[in-house]
Design a protein around this motif. Sequence first.
Motif, short mmCIF file in Angstrom:
data_model
loop_
_atom_site.label_atom_id
_atom_site.label_comp_id
_atom_site.label_asym_id
_atom_site.label_seq_id
_atom_site.Cartn_x
_atom_site.Cartn_y
_atom_site.Cartn_z
N ASN A 61 34.31 -6.88 9.62
CA ASN A 61 32.86 -6.77 9.68
C ASN A 61 32.18 -7.96 9.00
O ASN A 61 31.16 -8.47 9.47
CB ASN A 61 32.42 -5.45 9.03
N SER A 62 32.75 -8.42 7.89
CA SER A 62 32.12 -9.53 7.17
C SER A 62 32.11 -10.79 8.03
O SER A 62 31.17 -11.57 7.98
CB SER A 62 32.82 -9.78 5.83
N VAL A 63 33.15 -10.97 8.83
CA VAL A 63 33.19 -12.14 9.73
C VAL A 63 32.24 -11.94 10.91
O VAL A 63 31.48 -12.83 11.29
CB VAL A 63 34.64 -12.39 10.20
N VAL A 64 32.27 -10.73 11.48
CA VAL A 64 31.40 -10.43 12.63
C VAL A 64 29.93 -10.67 12.27
O VAL A 64 29.16 -11.24 13.03
CB VAL A 64 31.62 -8.97 13.11
N SER A 65 29.56 -10.25 11.05
CA SER A 65 28.15 -10.34 10.67
C SER A 65 27.73 -11.76 10.28
O SER A 65 26.55 -12.05 10.19
CB SER A 65 27.85 -9.37 9.52
N PHE A 66 28.69 -12.64 10.07
CA PHE A 66 28.36 -13.99 9.60
C PHE A 66 27.96 -14.93 10.73
O PHE A 66 27.06 -15.75 10.59
CB PHE A 66 29.56 -14.58 8.85
N TYR A 67 28.65 -14.82 11.85
CA TYR A 67 28.51 -15.84 12.89
C TYR A 67 27.50 -15.45 13.97
O TYR A 67 27.46 -14.30 14.43
CB TYR A 67 29.87 -16.12 13.54
N ALA A 68 26.72 -16.45 14.39
CA ALA A 68 25.65 -16.21 15.36
C ALA A 68 26.18 -15.73 16.71
O ALA A 68 25.51 -14.98 17.41
CB ALA A 68 24.84 -17.49 15.56
N PHE A 69 27.39 -16.16 17.09
CA PHE A 69 27.91 -15.78 18.41
C PHE A 69 28.69 -14.47 18.37
O PHE A 69 29.22 -14.04 19.38
CB PHE A 69 28.80 -16.90 18.98
#
Lengths: 173, 391
Positions: A61-69
């Motif tokens: 989730n932390s990665v998913v929420s970080f990136y614009a794409f």
Amino acid sequence: MLMTERDRLAQEIRTLAARLGRNRTSLIPILLEIKRKYHTIDSYAMQVIADLLGIHPVEVNSVVSFYAFLGDRRQGRFVIRLCRTISCDMQGKSRVKRQLENDLGIGFGETTPDGKFTLEYANCMGMCDQGPALLVNDRIYTRVTPEKVHEILEECRRVFGVHAAETKEVVFK
Amino acid sequence: MSSLPTYTEQIPEAGLRAAMGMDRPGIISAIGASGLKGRGGAGFPTGVKWNFAAAAQADQKFVICNADEGEPGTFKDRVILQEHADLVFEGMTIAGKAIGAHEGILFLRGEYAYLRGHLEAALAGRRDRNLLGRGILGSNLDFDIRIFMGAGAYICGEETALIEALEGFRGEPRNRPPFPVNTGFMGRPSIVNNVETLAWAACILGNGPEWFRSHGTEKSTGRKIFSVSGDCARPGVYEFPMGLTVAELLREVGGEDAKAAQIGGAAGQCVPAKDFKRSIAFEDIPTGGSVIVLGPQRDMLDVLHNFLEFFVDESCGQCAPCRLGTTKLLEGLDMLRKGTCSMAYLKELCSLGETMQVASKCGLGQSSPNAFLSVVANFREELMGRIPTHA
């Protein structure tokens, strides 16, 4: 979500992980594929990916929420990203923005109720000498004018229309 | 598009063939002698970087090409990848031999996904011609390159944030030291070079360091690819020697009447017309190649507003000076636009900007107030006591 749909998603993720590798370095490639195909990365998908890579779902989730794409919000089949950075701004991106909103009946950050289109801003996409620029999924359009907006949307609808009766996934190329 | 004269004159694979006949220190000393500095904007000497990675002891090393070109107003890497992809891959292969790496990774920004097919085809072509893979050109060099897609984050242009993304984490910059040349991707020595830097490295091996040094200045050798956009007659990609003046560049692109030029993108500085005699070089006005021409009718506050919105959006949020500072500067800018900012508060904002320059963790935060500070320093008469025009 129906169990069958969940099973299908889980199977898809297992296949992806087998192809791209079951380690943390494959996390972003797997997430990009899931987002491209399902237009969302929901908490179930994050759980399956976490289990396969041996990490906590919060890490995913932390990665998913970080990136614009990435991001867990459901997006339309066609994600329109209008460049808002300086050179495109100076070349008239605001009028293109207005016309996109007029023709789709939604604001930026929103998705049409039929799930076809999402409007988003993007930061500089490297087309500064040919602005205003926008991306429709992976396809770039340059020197976009308010009149051209309708044409671009119709092009998307035609692609969608041809495949609408099929269950196969549409990849806009 | 303008032509790229010295790029297009390159003999294909001349650099790689020359490198095959040299030992590792020979390659690194050729790059060092050329004076090549990082073309992404930071200007770190490439030979020094390669030498650190070559000297590091490890079971694995990596060559990473930074194609996360996200600086506002920069698009030269896109053109280089479209038109001269082989030159970039050639440079990566040479770097692989120089530092003793067997794996190269091209980190391609998500916004450039449409280039991927073309780049994969170029890589496949190189494998067919024995320019990648096992025993390159009959030597004992094994090297291959893969493409990693970014997922949309400007901060990943910062080398340690890029490595975090490669490893599957949020693109948050690491503390440095340790530097990637010692502890990079997967904890192994890695060099992260800009697309253009690697292309020049291939040219330098093919033509010799003196050829490269014959252009530019003492401290900024060679030529440079520029991305020019904004209020000028001929925007596009240009190749100029380092050290040319802003005025010379503006004449070439048809932007002589500009009131300012933003050089180095949003992270760069705003150069007013009175300073157009200054030169574009690492010792004067450094740049990764972005030149945005601002015509006489431009409102500097609109320009600044755009830059600050960009930084508020792209700050990774890890350290307070950048996360909070960019937001406070944007709020201050809105006050200036409304004409409600006192001179005392403007001074406080400038002091905040200076704090951000020294206290932020990475280059993004350190450079994010640059545009604000240079506009306040040079265009103060435009800023104070404004009457809002729009309802």
